[in-house]
Design a protein around this motif. Structure first.
Motif, PDB file in Angstrom:
ATOM      1  N   GLY A   1       7.337  -1.898 -11.141  1.00 32.43           N
ATOM      2  CA  GLY A   1       6.144  -1.077 -11.330  1.00 32.43           C
ATOM      3  C   GLY A   1       5.011  -1.508 -10.423  1.00 32.43           C
ATOM      4  N   PHE A   2       4.837  -2.817 -10.275  1.00 31.56           N
ATOM      5  CA  PHE A   2       3.821  -3.339  -9.366  1.00 31.56           C
ATOM      6  C   PHE A   2       4.086  -2.875  -7.933  1.00 31.56           C
ATOM      7  CE2 PHE A   2       3.672  -6.919 -12.581  1.00 31.56           C
ATOM      8  CZ  PHE A   2       2.422  -6.601 -13.067  1.00 31.56           C
ATOM      9  N   PHE A   3       5.353  -2.940  -7.528  1.00 36.78           N
ATOM     10  CA  PHE A   3       5.696  -2.558  -6.159  1.00 36.78           C
ATOM     11  C   PHE A   3       5.453  -1.072  -5.912  1.00 36.78           C
ATOM     12  CE2 PHE A   3       7.073  -6.732  -5.731  1.00 36.78           C
ATOM     13  CZ  PHE A   3       7.672  -6.993  -4.507  1.00 36.78           C
ATOM     14  N   VAL A   4       5.803  -0.235  -6.877  1.00 31.22           N
ATOM     15  CA  VAL A   4       5.569   1.202  -6.716  1.00 31.22           C
ATOM     16  C   VAL A   4       4.078   1.493  -6.531  1.00 31.22           C
ATOM     17  CG1 VAL A   4       5.549   3.380  -8.010  1.00 31.22           C
ATOM     18  CG2 VAL A   4       7.658   2.056  -7.824  1.00 31.22           C
ATOM     19  N   LEU A   5       3.240   0.829  -7.319  1.00 34.15           N
ATOM     20  CA  LEU A   5       1.798   1.014  -7.164  1.00 34.15           C
ATOM     21  C   LEU A   5       1.333   0.529  -5.797  1.00 34.15           C
ATOM     22  CD1 LEU A   5       0.601  -0.101 -10.711  1.00 34.15           C
ATOM     23  CD2 LEU A   5       0.649   2.235  -9.786  1.00 34.15           C
ATOM     24  N   ARG A   6       1.882  -0.583  -5.350  1.00 30.32           N
ATOM     25  CA  ARG A   6       1.501  -1.125  -4.051  1.00 30.32           C
ATOM     26  C   ARG A   6       1.931  -0.203  -2.915  1.00 30.32           C
ATOM     27  NH1 ARG A   6      -0.422  -6.009  -1.308  1.00 30.32           N
ATOM     28  NH2 ARG A   6      -0.597  -5.139   0.785  1.00 30.32           N
ATOM     29  N   PHE A   7       3.133   0.395  -3.041  1.00 30.95           N
ATOM     30  CA  PHE A   7       3.582   1.340  -2.026  1.00 30.95           C
ATOM     31  C   PHE A   7       2.552   2.456  -1.856  1.00 30.95           C
ATOM     32  CE2 PHE A   7       8.223   0.310  -3.353  1.00 30.95           C
ATOM     33  CZ  PHE A   7       8.240  -0.796  -2.522  1.00 30.95           C
ATOM     34  N   MET A   8       2.111   3.031  -2.980  1.00 30.35           N
ATOM     35  CA  MET A   8       1.137   4.117  -2.908  1.00 30.35           C
ATOM     36  C   MET A   8      -0.164   3.635  -2.288  1.00 30.35           C
ATOM     37  SD  MET A   8       1.715   6.361  -6.395  1.00 30.35           S
ATOM     38  CE  MET A   8       1.794   5.020  -7.578  1.00 30.35           C
ATOM     39  N   ARG A   9      -0.602   2.437  -2.680  1.00 35.88           N
ATOM     40  CA  ARG A   9      -1.854   1.916  -2.152  1.00 35.88           C
ATOM     41  C   ARG A   9      -1.783   1.687  -0.641  1.00 35.88           C
ATOM     42  NH1 ARG A   9      -6.551  -1.046  -3.524  1.00 35.88           N
ATOM     43  NH2 ARG A   9      -7.697  -1.124  -1.565  1.00 35.88           N
ATOM     44  N   ASP A  10      -0.660   1.161  -0.159  1.00 34.09           N
ATOM     45  CA  ASP A  10      -0.503   0.958   1.281  1.00 34.09           C
ATOM     46  C   ASP A  10      -0.634   2.274   2.040  1.00 34.09           C
ATOM     47  OD1 ASP A  10       0.014  -1.685   0.757  1.00 34.09           O
ATOM     48  OD2 ASP A  10       2.157  -1.585   1.191  1.00 34.09           O
ATOM     49  N   ILE A  11       0.081   3.279   1.561  1.00 35.19           N
ATOM     50  CA  ILE A  11       0.107   4.569   2.249  1.00 35.19           C
ATOM     51  C   ILE A  11      -1.280   5.196   2.291  1.00 35.19           C
ATOM     52  CG2 ILE A  11       1.064   6.903   2.174  1.00 35.19           C
ATOM     53  CD1 ILE A  11       3.533   5.554   0.719  1.00 35.19           C
ATOM     54  N   ILE A  12      -1.994   5.150   1.155  1.00 34.41           N
ATOM     55  CA  ILE A  12      -3.348   5.712   1.101  1.00 34.41           C
ATOM     56  C   ILE A  12      -4.298   4.893   1.974  1.00 34.41           C
ATOM     57  CG2 ILE A  12      -5.318   6.208  -0.395  1.00 34.41           C
ATOM     58  CD1 ILE A  12      -3.282   6.663  -2.665  1.00 34.41           C
ATOM     59  N   ALA A  13      -4.184   3.561   1.902  1.00 33.41           N
ATOM     60  CA  ALA A  13      -5.074   2.690   2.667  1.00 33.41           C
ATOM     61  C   ALA A  13      -4.942   2.933   4.161  1.00 33.41           C
ATOM     62  CB  ALA A  13      -4.782   1.225   2.347  1.00 33.41           C
ATOM     63  N   LEU A  14      -3.725   3.183   4.612  1.00 36.97           N
ATOM     64  CA  LEU A  14      -3.486   3.439   6.026  1.00 36.97           C
ATOM     65  C   LEU A  14      -3.683   4.909   6.391  1.00 36.97           C
ATOM     66  CD1 LEU A  14      -0.320   1.202   6.515  1.00 36.97           C
ATOM     67  CD2 LEU A  14      -2.609   0.776   7.425  1.00 36.97           C
ATOM     68  N   ASN A  15      -3.866   5.753   5.364  1.00 37.77           N
ATOM     69  CA  ASN A  15      -4.052   7.190   5.590  1.00 37.77           C
ATOM     70  C   ASN A  15      -2.892   7.748   6.415  1.00 37.77           C
ATOM     71  OD1 ASN A  15      -5.121   9.739   5.567  1.00 37.77           O
ATOM     72  ND2 ASN A  15      -6.817   9.297   6.958  1.00 37.77           N
ATOM     73  N   ARG A  16      -1.665   7.446   5.961  1.00 36.69           N
ATOM     74  CA  ARG A  16      -0.472   7.832   6.704  1.00 36.69           C
ATOM     75  C   ARG A  16       0.378   8.806   5.892  1.00 36.69           C
ATOM     76  NH1 ARG A  16       1.403   4.058  10.544  1.00 36.69           N
ATOM     77  NH2 ARG A  16       3.217   5.434  10.745  1.00 36.69           N
ATOM     78  N   ILE A  17       0.618   9.971   6.430  1.00 34.44           N
ATOM     79  CA  ILE A  17       1.518  10.923   5.789  1.00 34.44           C
ATOM     80  C   ILE A  17       2.962  10.586   6.133  1.00 34.44           C
ATOM     81  CG2 ILE A  17       2.166  13.353   5.606  1.00 34.44           C
ATOM     82  CD1 ILE A  17      -0.513  12.645   4.336  1.00 34.44           C
ATOM     83  N   ASP A  18       3.195  10.165   7.371  1.00 34.59           N
ATOM     84  CA  ASP A  18       4.538   9.778   7.783  1.00 34.59           C
ATOM     85  C   ASP A  18       4.775   8.311   7.443  1.00 34.59           C
ATOM     86  OD1 ASP A  18       2.516   9.292   9.777  1.00 34.59           O
ATOM     87  OD2 ASP A  18       4.122   8.520  11.073  1.00 34.59           O
ATOM     88  N   ILE A  19       5.859   8.023   6.758  1.00 33.72           N
ATOM     89  CA  ILE A  19       6.190   6.652   6.354  1.00 33.72           C
ATOM     90  C   ILE A  19       7.324   6.164   7.248  1.00 33.72           C
ATOM     91  CG2 ILE A  19       6.872   5.156   4.449  1.00 33.72           C
ATOM     92  CD1 ILE A  19       5.922   7.326   2.522  1.00 33.72           C
ATOM     93  N   PRO A  20       7.110   5.115   8.016  1.00 30.81           N
ATOM     94  CA  PRO A  20       8.190   4.618   8.898  1.00 30.81           C
ATOM     95  C   PRO A  20       9.411   4.192   8.097  1.00 30.81           C
ATOM     96  CG  PRO A  20       6.062   3.621   9.456  1.00 30.81           C
ATOM     97  CD  PRO A  20       5.877   4.339   8.156  1.00 30.81           C
TER      98      PRO A  20
END
Length: 316
Positions: free
Chosen positions: A265-284
């Motif tokens: 659960g912690f990791f899933v939240l972190r995944f979302m936070r990373d993506i939003i923080a970087l403002n990235r729609i495309d995920i490498p």
């Protein structure tokens, strides 16, 4: 002070706090949980209209001990009626899940935060609310990132009524506009009965679905979930009269991996936070270079972030 080295110094017992690394027993509850915090290493310029560091409020923390903000919140909980069975209702902003929503938070949820235990739906939601308020609200990010309520789309409900779950997904897509420009829908997906959390991130405009799992494997572990998501995307595009130019592409992202049985659960939240923080729609496919792995310090930072938010919002 040099002369005192090696001598015994008494220390009041009420000032001794258990090590935060002490393992705890998983609770396996679907509706209960709590989360942690992250200090992004991404440039503050990556997030329009917001500075990531302002969210953290420079909370003091010491490796191996509980932070000041966690101890403060724990004391508030200990002194409240929550410890005797009382509950609190949390009303989420309508923009978080596309419709008005509320949840109940209780003692078990707070204990999962303090003890670093498995996360349930309440804490997943509360940290999502934190991200929405702190990073997204009144910025262009609200048009780029959307959250789906995990309590309405999970393995248990799909087994019982896949058509209803599919329609709920379509309704969420419809609530967010025309979806002709790239954006992501975040679905924290639970395998059922308090099981494993994974993240499904959907780009409806490009017909791409990203799958992020902190354990090895891919979406083949949840075939009914994939079938439901695909059907919802196709139905949504049909309702909007969008032509399906190609098949839906699923991408397994090589994301950071957990090393215990409680951190999904912690990791899933972190995944979302990373993506939003970087403002990235495309995920490498190999994930972001900035976040190749997560340390316990990253998770403790997220817990502190959430503790501060709970105090600021006067939830307790």
């Amino acid at each position: 002070m040099r002369d005192a080295v090696g001598s015994f110094v008494g220390w009041p017992s009420d000032l001794i706090f258990p090590d935060a690394e002490t393992p705890t027993r998983p609770t396996h509850k679907v509706g209960k949980g709590i989360s942690r915090r992250i200090e992004s290493v991404a440039s503050q310029k990556e997030v329009p209209g917001r500075k990531l560091k302002s969210a953290a409020k420079d909370i003091p923390t010491t490796s191996g001990t509980k932070s000041q903000i966690m101890m403060r919140l724990e004391k508030m909980v200990d002194e409240s009626d929550i410890m005797h069975g009382a509950i609190r209702s949390i009303d989420f902003d309508e923009g978080v899940f596309g419709a008005a929503h509320f949840e109940i938070i209780a003692k078990e949820d707070m204990q999962q935060l303090f003890e670093h235990d498995e996360l349930g739906i309440v804490v997943i939601y509360t940290y999502i609310w934190y991200m929405y308020v702190t990073l997204m609200r009144r910025t262009e990010l609200c048009n780029r990132f959307n959250f789906i309520a995990a309590s309405r789309i999970n393995a248990t409900l799909i087994t019982k009524n896949p058509t209803s779950v599919k329609n709920d997904l379509v309704d969420r897509f419809m609530a967010a506009g025309d979806n002709t420009t790239p954006s992501l829908y975040f679905l924290p997906f639970n395998s059922g009965n308090g099981g494993h959390w994974v993240l499904v991130a959907m780009d409806l405009s490009r017909l791409i679905v990203y799958y992020l799992d902190s354990l090895s494997g891919d979406w083949s572990k949840y075939p009914s979930m994939k079938k439901t998501v695909d059907a919802a995307i196709i139905k949504f595009r049909s309702k909007k009269n969008y032509r399906n130019r190609k098949d839906i592409t699923w991408v397994r992202v090589q994301c950071p991996q957990q090393n215990n049985s409680v951190d999904c659960g912690f990791f899933v939240l972190r995944f979302m936070r990373d993506i939003i923080a970087l403002n990235r729609i495309d995920i490498p496919k190999m994930y972001f270079e900035e976040y190749k792995s997560y340390s316990r310090a990253h998770l403790n930072e997220m817990k502190d972030e959430l503790c501060q938010f709970i105090v600021d919002q006067r939830i307790i």
